[in-house]
Scaffold this motif. Structure first.
Motif, mmCIF file in Angstrom:
data_model
loop_
_atom_site.group_PDB
_atom_site.id
_atom_site.type_symbol
_atom_site.label_atom_id
_atom_site.label_comp_id
_atom_site.label_asym_id
_atom_site.label_seq_id
_atom_site.Cartn_x
_atom_site.Cartn_y
_atom_site.Cartn_z
ATOM 1 N N LYS A 94 0.943 -1.211 0.022
ATOM 2 C CA LYS A 94 -0.161 -0.132 0.072
ATOM 3 C C LYS A 94 0.833 1.254 0.055
ATOM 4 O O LYS A 94 0.620 2.242 -0.595
ATOM 5 N N LYS A 95 2.055 1.122 0.702
ATOM 6 C CA LYS A 95 2.819 2.369 1.052
ATOM 7 C C LYS A 95 4.127 2.436 -0.038
ATOM 8 O O LYS A 95 4.756 3.327 -0.152
ATOM 9 N N ASN A 96 3.996 1.098 -0.859
ATOM 10 C CA ASN A 96 5.338 1.153 -1.512
ATOM 11 C C ASN A 96 6.869 1.141 -0.830
ATOM 12 O O ASN A 96 7.537 1.814 -1.394
ATOM 13 N N VAL A 97 6.797 0.654 0.219
ATOM 14 C CA VAL A 97 8.088 0.770 1.031
ATOM 15 C C VAL A 97 8.441 -0.524 1.700
ATOM 16 O O VAL A 97 7.355 -1.325 1.896
ATOM 17 N N TYR A 98 9.693 -0.728 2.189
ATOM 18 C CA TYR A 98 9.967 -1.865 3.093
ATOM 19 C C TYR A 98 10.213 -1.333 4.454
ATOM 20 O O TYR A 98 10.800 -0.310 4.680
ATOM 21 N N ILE A 99 9.403 -2.311 5.322
ATOM 22 C CA ILE A 99 9.528 -1.668 6.882
ATOM 23 C C ILE A 99 9.964 -2.996 7.581
ATOM 24 O O ILE A 99 9.807 -4.183 7.407
ATOM 25 N N LYS A 100 10.864 -2.516 8.588
ATOM 26 C CA LYS A 100 11.624 -3.344 9.360
ATOM 27 C C LYS A 100 10.609 -3.982 10.202
ATOM 28 O O LYS A 100 9.803 -3.591 10.883
ATOM 29 N N ASP A 101 10.714 -5.656 10.273
ATOM 30 C CA ASP A 101 9.553 -6.291 11.098
ATOM 31 C C ASP A 101 10.549 -6.707 12.325
ATOM 32 O O ASP A 101 11.747 -7.377 12.476
ATOM 33 N N VAL A 102 9.886 -6.137 13.433
ATOM 34 C CA VAL A 102 10.648 -6.114 14.749
ATOM 35 C C VAL A 102 10.825 -7.995 15.255
ATOM 36 O O VAL A 102 11.556 -8.283 15.624
ATOM 37 N N LEU A 103 9.580 -8.488 15.027
ATOM 38 C CA LEU A 103 9.724 -9.875 15.449
ATOM 39 C C LEU A 103 10.838 -10.683 14.625
ATOM 40 O O LEU A 103 11.306 -11.286 15.504
#
Length: 310
Positions: A220-229
């Protein structure tokens, strides 16, 4: 006489067609503004490359706006961005080299030109300047939507149309430690089973207990987001055929107590399926009392107590 008239008509038509021909050969331009996440300052010294959905560079034939001398050699090279200059280029290169042209509407943005039309394009941003640009910035792959493509036909220095329609694509980049940067072995895969490729970057040299930072693609945002888990797990395996996942981590709660957790993927989520908490009777003891919990009906419930476990 008829031949002379016919010749004149052909010459006039040819001149008309040449006058109508777009000097940029249907090129579109994309402006990119990489910036720090905290100060919103433009980051210098970056390499921005056009890539495919797997992160591989897209090779294009050299064209007449290339910096290389043999621009029509048939050699295929990666398409990389350059920073727009702030001063008027010299007359010699004004119409020959697109990388030395001044695009008045683009400030000092990074620019890419190509035959971009209706589909999103992917870019890979890498820090090649390191300490000179303020630190070591993360490597990021991101998609640019078509609404950021601007056709260059009819562009001139005083073009008000291009100034009004130009939209720069803004990309925040996180600072990472120097050690992480140089050990940044990168892999891609669908790590959350949503149909989109994600990225993971090694936090230390590869071994059987490899630790990774996971960056999941948000469509949706066209970005890569760090996954904490996922980034906190000590061990993780992925089965993309069966859409199965197994991961674990251990946490020291205090000098005598530690807990270990096992994660699996089901019902569209990563969930703890087993948790074991062990407590030593004293610091020099090699034996512990362990309480085991397992997931049942959506909750972790007690299943066993082992006294004196090693």
């Amino acid at each position: 006489m008829k031949k002379i008239i016919t010749f004149c008509i052909c010459v006039c038509c040819l001149q008309f067609l040449q006058a109508q021909h777009c000097q940029y050969d249907a090129l579109s331009i994309v402006g990119i503004f990489p910036h720090t996440t905290d100060t919103y300052t433009q980051i210098q010294g970056l390499k921005i490359t056009l890539v495919d959905a797997n992160g591989e560079p897209i090779l294009v034939y050299n064209y007449h706006y290339s910096d290389e001398e043999n621009s029509f050699s048939g050699k295929r090279v990666p398409l990389t961005a350059w920073q727009n200059q702030q001063v008027e280029p010299d007359t010699e290169h004004h119409n020959k080299n697109i990388k030395r042209r001044l695009f008045a509407f683009a400030n000092t943005d990074y620019l890419l030109t190509g035959g971009f039309f209706k589909e999103a394009i992917y870019i890979k941003i890498e820090d090649i300047d390191h300490e000179h640009n303020g630190g070591y910035f993360e490597t990021k792959m991101i998609a640019i939507p078509p609404e950021y493509f601007l056709r260059l036909c009819d562009y001139d220095m005083n073009s008000t149309k291009h100034k009004k329609e130009y939209k720069v694509f803004k990309v925040p980049l996180n600072l990472i430690s120097k050690q992480t940067y140089f050990l940044g072995l990168q892999q891609s895969g669908d790590y959350n089973f949503d149909g989109y490729d994600d990225i993971r970057i090694a936090r230390k040299k590869p071994d059987q207990y490899q630790k990774w930072d996971y960056y999941l693609y948000n469509s949706k945002k066209n970005v890569y987001i760090k996954d904490v888990l996922l980034s906190r797990l000590h061990h993780a395996t992925f089965d993309w055929v069966q859409q199965r996942f197994s991961g674990s981590r251990s946490v020291v709660l205090d000098k005598l107590t530690r807990t270990s957790e096992v994660f699996n993927f089901f019902e569209g989520k990563f969930r703890i399926t087993q948790k074991t908490t062990c407590k030593q009777t004293h610091e020099l003891s090699e034996r512990s009392d362990c309480t085991i919990y397992k997931l049942k009906n959506g909750k972790l419930v007690f299943v066993a107590f082992r006294q004196g476990a090693e």
